[in-house]
Design an enzyme around this catalytic site. Structure first.
Site, PDB file in Angstrom:
ATOM      1  N   ASN A 150     -53.953  30.370  -3.791  1.00  0.00           N
ATOM      2  CA  ASN A 150     -54.283  30.167  -5.208  1.00  0.00           C
ATOM      3  C   ASN A 150     -53.088  29.807  -6.090  1.00  0.00           C
ATOM      4  OD1 ASN A 150     -53.367  32.842  -4.913  1.00  0.00           O
ATOM      5  ND2 ASN A 150     -54.455  33.494  -6.750  1.00  0.00           N
ATOM      6  N   GLU A 248     -49.561  42.698  -2.141  1.00  0.00           N
ATOM      7  CA  GLU A 248     -50.259  42.489  -3.406  1.00  0.00           C
ATOM      8  C   GLU A 248     -51.635  41.965  -3.043  1.00  0.00           C
ATOM      9  OE1 GLU A 248     -49.396  43.663  -6.103  1.00  0.00           O
ATOM     10  OE2 GLU A 248     -47.264  43.977  -5.767  1.00  0.00           O
ATOM     11  N   CYS A 282     -55.398  36.640  -8.988  1.00  0.00           N
ATOM     12  CA  CYS A 282     -55.503  38.099  -8.764  1.00  0.00           C
ATOM     13  C   CYS A 282     -55.605  38.834 -10.087  1.00  0.00           C
ATOM     14  CB  CYS A 282     -54.290  38.640  -8.028  1.00  0.00           C
ATOM     15  SG  CYS A 282     -53.646  37.576  -6.784  1.00  0.00           S
ATOM     16  N   GLU A 457     -42.790  43.254  -7.321  1.00  0.00           N
ATOM     17  CA  GLU A 457     -42.338  41.873  -7.202  1.00  0.00           C
ATOM     18  C   GLU A 457     -41.824  41.420  -8.570  1.00  0.00           C
ATOM     19  OE1 GLU A 457     -44.490  39.237  -4.480  1.00  0.00           O
ATOM     20  OE2 GLU A 457     -46.232  40.424  -4.997  1.00  0.00           O
TER      21      GLU A 457
END
Ligand code: ADP
Length: 477
Positions: A150, A248, A282, A457
């Protein structure tokens, strides 16, 4: 239009027979690339190349590594028009979104190029006389990175750049659907002078190539973004051999809209959070929780906003929403529309049969917190609207899902905004801003099933995952 012939990138060389085609989701006749279908052998070769290259790269002064990343950023910037077009062709998002994403990759490389100049250890006063104590950050060695389709260049960039800045070598396994963006990244790094073997790319099935990387004892750290089921599997494999793992995963991100909000503003924020990027983020908001005084006006405004997000070819002017990435994801989106209706939701928009992969934005009202469309990640342009009596109930509903990635609220009430930020279970909280869209210099990660809840992150903290601390006691008598 070019059909790229892409190879694995191992030890500084492209190799492998390009056999697997990727077509443009907006135009099946446009074959964007052919890529190889790797196996465990090529994954092992890539790890071997990374092992061989890592120590010399790790011994280079940080500023020398940083300069390579900054030069790669500049090359990506110069090539960004072509890369953004290819990104739209392979993933489907609009050209404006693709340009923003390539720009993000450029800035990420610049930022971590800078971190390589700056980041270091600490000097700590010793309790012992004539002793100088300092800490150093050592690279973990070889890092494997597994990424989704994505954000096909931004996610690889934000995972690999901190690893490289800290002196690690990397083997990247990109998503099957999006081979080209990463190929551009590999070329920019190589052209900027990154030594062969420091950055490697292996294409292929996740269950074959990704799994091989996770099992490889030479891989000291694995960073993954993708689904919860695969993330859990990788967590078990990597933890079992006591290597580091960073995950993640999904989200079921809520946007709370309080009575005092302007319904049009709230609808714009909800649409930008849920329909932009075709809902394939997400951090996309897939649940809106309204308090009673604004519910109806908000729903009317959201339906109007949905009308602006007519899906189309991402390369065409004025299109705000591109196609769904592939037929499997479209089937998932369609399935949730049926499930939502069957559970008592009212599907106000988007139920009509899509042309090709062009799914209209979906607004579902009358959704209850236990409905599947309120609990499960869809990963499409589907927004479920729920009701709550007040802020506290809205937070309770927001928290009653297994995920905890991003959460938003629309209100002018500062007290309510703070209360929400303090009590909502999410790694990222947005007030009066879309849940999507992150600053690259800010830590990012989720809680609950969204993340490993360990290393974050992005931002300076991203380097922590890829380094370990050595404490040195230097006696000076
Ligand atoms: P998505 O639903 O976004 O495609 P996945 O978790 O299936 O999420 O895929 C994310 C990444 O994980 C992709 O690069 C994919 O190839 C990889 N992958 C999928 N299955 C596995 C697996 N069993 N082991 C390792 N990597 C995998």
């Amino acid at each position: 239009m070019t059909t790229y012939q892409i190879g694995h990138f191992v030890g500084g060389e492209f190799r492998g027979e390009p056999t697997v085609a990727r077509a443009n989701p907006a135009d099946a006749a446009d074959v964007v690339a052919l890529r190889p279908d790797g196996d465990a052998g090529v994954a092992a070769d890539a790890v071997a190349a990374a092992v061989a290259a890592q120590s010399a790269w790790g011994r280079l002064p940080g500023p020398a590594r940083g300069t390579v990343l900054a030069d790669a950023a500049e090359l990506l910037r110069q090539r960004s028009g072509e890369i953004a077009r290819d990104l739209t062709r392979e993933e489907g998002k609009t050209l404006a979104e693709a340009r923003g994403e390539v720009r993000r990759a450029v800035d990420v490389l610049r930022f971590f190029g800078g971190e390589a100049w700056r980041s270091g250890g600490q000097q700590i006063p010793s309790a012992q006389p004539d002793t100088f104590v300092y800490t150093k950050r050592e690279p973990v060695g070889v890092a494997a990175v597994i990424t989704p389709w994505n954000f096909p260049i931004a996610i690889p960039a934000w995972k690999c750049a901190p690893a490289l800045a800290a002196g690690n070598a990397v083997v990247l396994k990109p998503a099957e659907a999006t081979p080209v963006s990463v190929w551009h990244l590999a070329r920019a790094l190589a052209d900027a002078g990154l030594p062969p073997g420091v950055f490697n790319v292996v294409y292929g099935d996740g269950a074959v190539v990704g799994r091989a990387l996770a099992e490889d004892a030479r891989v000291a750290a694995l960073s993954f973004t993708g689904s919860v089921s695969v993330g859990r599997e990788l967590h078990d494999v990597v933890s079992k051999r006591r290597a580091r793992v960073q995950l993640e995963m999904g989200g079921k991100n809520p946007l709370v809209v309080l009575d005092d909000a302007d319904p049009d503003v709230a609808a714009r924020i909800a649409a930008a959070s849920g329909f932009a990027l075709t809902g394939q983020a997400c951090t996309a908001a897939s649940r809106v929780i309204c308090t009673p005084g604004i519910h109806d006006a908000f729903v009317d405004a959201l339906v109007r906003e949905a009308g602006r997000y007519r899906p189309g070819d991402g390369q065409a002017d004025g299109v705000l929403m591109g196609p769904v990435v592939d037929a499997a994801q479209l089937a998932t989106d369609r399935d949730y529309i049926s499930v939502a209706a069957a559970e008592g939701g009212q599907v106000l928009t988007g139920s009509g049969e899509p042309a090709g992969l062009l799914q209209e934005p979906v607004v579902v009202t009358q959704v209850k917190p236990d409905h599947r469309v309120a609990q499960e990640e869809v990963f499409g342009p589907v927004v479920a609207v729920l009701s709550a009596g007040d802020l506290d109930e809205a937070v309770q509903v927001a928290n009653e899902v297994p995920y905890g990635l991003a959460a938003g609220i629309v209100t002018g009430d500062l007290r309510a905004a703070h209360r929400f930020a303090d009590t909502v279970q999410a790694g990222v909280v947005k007030v009066n801003r879309p849940t999507t869209g992150l600053d690259l210099n800010v830590p990012f990660g989720g809680v609950k099933d969204s993340s490993t809840n360990t290393f974050r992150e992005q931002g300076s903290t991203a380097v922590d995952f890829y380094t370990w601390t050595k404490s040195v006691y230097m006696g000076v008598d």
